[in-house]
Design a protein around this motif. Structure first.
Motif, mmCIF file in Angstrom:
data_model
loop_
_atom_site.group_PDB
_atom_site.id
_atom_site.type_symbol
_atom_site.label_atom_id
_atom_site.label_comp_id
_atom_site.label_asym_id
_atom_site.label_seq_id
_atom_site.Cartn_x
_atom_site.Cartn_y
_atom_site.Cartn_z
ATOM 1 N N THR A 1 0.802 -1.184 -0.017
ATOM 2 C CA THR A 1 0.153 -0.009 -0.057
ATOM 3 C C THR A 1 0.927 1.298 -0.065
ATOM 4 O O THR A 1 1.780 1.370 0.834
ATOM 5 N N ASN A 2 0.652 2.307 -0.719
ATOM 6 C CA ASN A 2 1.424 3.398 -0.921
ATOM 7 C C ASN A 2 0.748 4.406 -0.198
ATOM 8 O O ASN A 2 -0.056 5.338 -0.993
ATOM 9 N N PHE A 3 0.686 4.450 0.977
ATOM 10 C CA PHE A 3 0.023 5.380 1.755
ATOM 11 C C PHE A 3 0.932 6.397 2.192
ATOM 12 O O PHE A 3 1.822 6.026 3.157
ATOM 13 N N ASP A 4 0.978 7.587 1.488
ATOM 14 C CA ASP A 4 2.164 8.521 1.806
ATOM 15 C C ASP A 4 2.483 9.019 3.286
ATOM 16 O O ASP A 4 1.587 9.351 4.200
ATOM 17 N N LEU B 1 1.580 12.271 4.359
ATOM 18 C CA LEU B 1 0.114 12.490 4.530
ATOM 19 C C LEU B 1 -0.675 11.877 5.931
ATOM 20 O O LEU B 1 -1.363 12.241 6.565
ATOM 21 N N VAL C 1 -6.092 -2.274 -2.719
ATOM 22 C CA VAL C 1 -5.022 -3.043 -2.216
ATOM 23 C C VAL C 1 -5.748 -3.908 -1.001
ATOM 24 O O VAL C 1 -5.645 -5.055 -0.885
ATOM 25 N N VAL D 1 -3.706 7.848 -2.570
ATOM 26 C CA VAL D 1 -3.973 7.162 -1.475
ATOM 27 C C VAL D 1 -4.979 6.543 -1.235
ATOM 28 O O VAL D 1 -4.983 5.215 -0.837
#
Lengths: 497, 339
Positions: free
Chosen positions: A358-361, A364, B12, B5
């Motif tokens: 997962t690309n959850f910054d 952020l 996912v 996001v």
């Protein structure tokens, strides 16, 4: 009758005060030496101040600005003769000279550093109409045009030059008009139907979309798409408010934009990007660092926490049970947990809970956590303001026939917020300083970078210079916030003390 | 921003753990960058320079792996990690390999489910004292005041050592290395104890390093090495053999200076040929191209070159090879054969 009178018939002229009570001498006598005890204290304080300065100033004023390493600094100091009992004594400013840009921008690419600078300058243009009402509408546009003009001109190239000059010319034109016509004349012109410049708050509203685009880059269509969501929401509300009533329209106006943001913005921006590609080079969050990171987190948290805090404070006082329970639960939960715990949740727990890949910054995540934290505190500060209002104010609002939101907007909030200004600003300052906690979760804010810089073999062993520099910059920001709040309190002082 | 996001989280989340053990090698190749976890800054091991370019001994390992896999020593995204975030960063897949002076212990290997692929530096806890103290062995430190970082294994090691030798000491608790330097120089403690490499770096920053000595006793074993997640052995192999290639290269005399010549054609030494890909198909077995080890060695030099450049005797830190010499020279650095 004689013209003899027992009473003086004319006033004596005022005499100048004795020289011992005016000027510097008078001030000193009055404030420093009025009595034995105070005189003794004054002398003692002066001695203490002298010793402190005598120790610090020679340390600060040393010719090490061009030192290339700690060793080199020591050689310079020894050559300059500033040697103490432990060897060379004095600051090694070479480290600041070499690393100040890194402390300000972190790893942000050199060629792109104009973007955070421009965003920072625009931030001031955007907040000025919100913060100060003394600046005229035209002055604000002059500022905006000037900042944009200078910003574009520094990009270099013929086109940028032309556009930049055009902006500056526009700024000069508006400024000329502004100084050429007096306030009264202008009011007359407007009364006669001359077109006013648009409200600068428009730019303040657009700025939240411009700033992330400038900082993170990428396609220009993403922020446009995000902004469109709000327009869509507003449009939906207007379209349906007649048909299904205001509550239904409000719910729709919330749901539709969320659907838009979640599912459609992506395709919209990539579609528009294929038609009209325009964007800035994308910069990853990982490149953010230094004061740029602190200010980004601080400004976002400050700007978002106030409205969220107001809503939470109102919710906590609400009669609706579920709303109240939610607000109380949220506030008490967040306030019961240290910020650093929330940051760990953001950095490590979420990493574990979210599926791999997962690309959850990370920035952020941190922004959200810091904002939530600040909001909970803000809610309590504002609740204090609400509680301080006499019940009469609420009753008066009811008596005037205002509905809930109108009463809040016109009567309750302006007073409650005014009462809470000192508390609000201390929360702001606290949040801004708390941003350095992110160094614990390995984001390179000024303190994190400080550690990284000292890990350079050249600068290993340097402590005071770096911390001093960081402290100085933090002080400048926090002190200006505090002065602003004092200005605001003076301006809003409507009670008759 | 919003898009990546939320969409990312949603989609996912739907796929969930299905692809958890996906091939790291494929991910790295698709990304075109290796995500390498390093410290936020440790003298000689990892530190960014004024332009944000990372350098150091641990960084060298990252660059070697990146060069082996992607052919480009600069194709590394350095993710700074603290002692608290490093393991979650690796476990969650935020980084592909952690090269952050991490001690190889059983619990980290087994309980935290990581694979230590080797040791790139054998460290140990040592003592530093001012020369004026007139002490030449740690056994003479009875009754000393000791600066020690709280909450670390060094604290426990210290207690064990003094108890085993029937001595007493007075701890001066400190939080960070920088604080320790100040306290020690100000004379708040007689002795400063931490990892020997850290002591050397600290001493190097003093104005008169010669006035302080490192005592010969090393009271703990701290084998530091790069590690990867459990569950992707192929990836672990790649990192392990990239490190081994650096070590073997030093043993066999392959340096960044002569590697171009040696790799141009097969030479007399079959092992060198196998490493450099002029003979055999070791690269293919790893899923890499034949020049993988050559690229890894060229990234920053062989093990010895990396050591000399970052922490060796000619650097300010000035560590001697000691335990970290090649096994032929009496050290512990030893690579299994390339065959």
């Amino acid at each position: 009758m004689t013209d003899f009178s027992y009473v003086r018939s004319e006033m004596l002229d005022e005499k100048a005060p004795p020289s011992s009570s005016t000027g510097l001498v008078g001030w000193a006598r009055q404030n420093l030496f009025n009595g034995v005890a105070n005189s003794v204290l004054t002398v003692l304080s002066l001695i203490v101040i002298y010793f402190i300065l005598a120790a610090i100033l020679p340390w600060i004023f040393v010719p090490t600005w061009n030192g290339t390493s700690l060793q080199n600094c020591r050689e310079i100091l020894t050559a300059a003769g500033s040697v103490g009992e432990h060897g060379a004594s004095g600051a090694c400013w070479g480290v600041i000279n070499e690393r100040w840009q890194q402390l300000l921008f972190g790893f942000y690419p050199d060629a792109e550093r104009w973007r955070p600078i421009l965003a920072f300058a625009l931030l001031f243009v955007a907040v000025i109409p919100v913060l100060f009402n003394m600046i005229s509408r035209r002055m604000n546009w002059v500022l905006l045009l000037a900042v944009l003009g200078v910003g574009i001109m520094t990009r270099g190239g013929a086109v940028a030059l032309v556009i930049g000059v055009a902006f500056l010319a526009a700024a000069v034109y508006v400024a000329f008009k502004m100084f050429g016509t007096s306030k009264g004349d202008r009011a007359l012109e407007i009364a006669e139907g001359a077109k006013r410049l648009p409200n600068p708050l428009i730019f303040s509203a657009i700025f939240p979309f411009i700033a992330p685009w400038l900082l993170w880059g990428g396609s220009v269509w993403v922020p446009i798409g995000a902004a469109l969501g709000f327009l869509i929401g507003y449009g939906v509300y207007r379209a349906f408010v007649g048909a299904i009533g205001s509550l239904g329209a409000l719910i729709l106006a919330v749901i539709v934009p969320i659907v838009w943001w979640l599912f459609l913005v992506g395709s919209f921006s990539s579609l528009m990007d294929s038609i009209l590609p325009f964007g800035l080079e994308a910069v990853e969050s990982r490149k953010f660092g230094g004061f740029m990171l602190s200010i980004t987190i601080g400004v976002v948290a400050i700007a978002c926490s106030l409205p969220i805090g107001i809503v939470l404070a109102l919710g906590r006082q609400s009669d609706l049970m579920i709303v109240k329970a939610l607000c109380v639960g949220f506030i008490e939960f967040i306030r019961g947990v240290p910020l650093i715990t929330l940051l760990f949740v953001a950095s490590t727990l979420l990493n574990i809970f979210l599926p791999p890949g997962t690309n959850f910054d990370i920035i952020l995540r941190v922004l959200i956590m810091v904002t939530l934290f600040a909001s909970a505190y803000m809610a309590e500060v504002i609740r204090g303001g609400l509680a301080a209002l006499p019940t009469g104010q609420y009753e008066a609002a009811d008596a005037l026939g205002l509905d809930y939101w109108k009463a809040q907007r016109l009567i309750i909030m302006p007073q409650a917020l005014k009462i809470s200004i000192p508390g609000i600003v201390s929360t702001f300052i606290g949040v801004f300083k708390d941003t350095v906690l992110v160094s614990i979760i390995a984001l390179l804010d000024p303190l994190g970078l400080n550690n990284a810089i000292r890990a350079d073999a050249n600068w290993n062993g340097i402590v005071w210079e770096l911390y001093g520099f960081i402290a100085l910059i933090f002080f400048v920001f926090c002190f200006s916030m505090s002065r602003y709040s004092m200005y605001l309190e003076r301006k809003l002082r409507t009670d008759h003390r | 921003m919003k898009k990546t996001v939320f969409l990312g989280a949603l989609t996912v989340a739907g796929l969930a753990a299905g692809a958890s053990a996906a091939a790291t090698l494929d991910d790295v190749k698709a990304r075109g960058k290796l995500n390498c976890g390093v410290t936020t800054g440790l003298v000689g091991f990892a530190a960014p320079d004024a332009n944000g370019h990372w350098d150091g001994f641990d960084v060298g390992v990252c660059r070697a792996v990146a060069a082996a896999v992607l052919g480009d020593a600069e194709a590394v995204e350095f993710v700074p990690t603290t002692g608290k975030t490093r393991f979650t960063a690796l476990a969650s897949g935020e980084i592909d390999v952690l090269a952050r002076n991490t001690t190889w212990t059983l619990s980290r290997d087994v309980d935290l489910k990581f694979t230590f692929v080797g040791v790139n530096y054998y460290d140990g806890q040592g003592f530093m004292v001012p020369k004026g103290l007139g002490v030449s062995s740690a056994k003479e430190l009875d009754g000393a005041t000791v600066c020690i970082q709280t909450g670390t294994t060094t604290e426990l090691n210290l207690a064990d050592f003094f108890r085993a030798n029937n001595m007493s000491y007075e701890p001066v608790p400190i939080e960070t290395n920088a604080e320790a330097q100040q306290q020690y120089l100000a004379g708040a403690c007689d002795v400063y104890t931490t990892d020997a490499s850290g002591l050397a770096a600290t001493r190097a920053s003093f104005e008169a390093p010669a006035d302080h000595i490192l005592l010969p006793e090393i009271i703990s074993k701290e084998p530091l090495g790069p590690l990867v997640r459990h569950g992707d052995n192929e990836w672990g192999d790649i990192v392990r053999w990239s490190l081994n290639a650096l070590i073997s290269a030093e043993e066999l005399g392959v340096t960044s200076a002569n590697i171009g010549e040696m790799a141009a054609a097969a030479g007399d030494n079959p092992e060198i040929n196998r490493i450099l890909g002029t003979e055999g198909n070791l690269g293919e077995m790893l899923g890499l191209d034949a020049g993988w080890a050559k690229a890894a060695i060229m990234a920053g030099g062989n093990y010895g070159e990396l050591f000399e450049k970052n922490i060796g005797e000619n650097t300010p830190i000035g560590l001697s090879r000691g335990l970290n010499a090649q096994w032929k020279d009496g050290g512990l650095i030893y690579s299994p054969p390339f065959r």
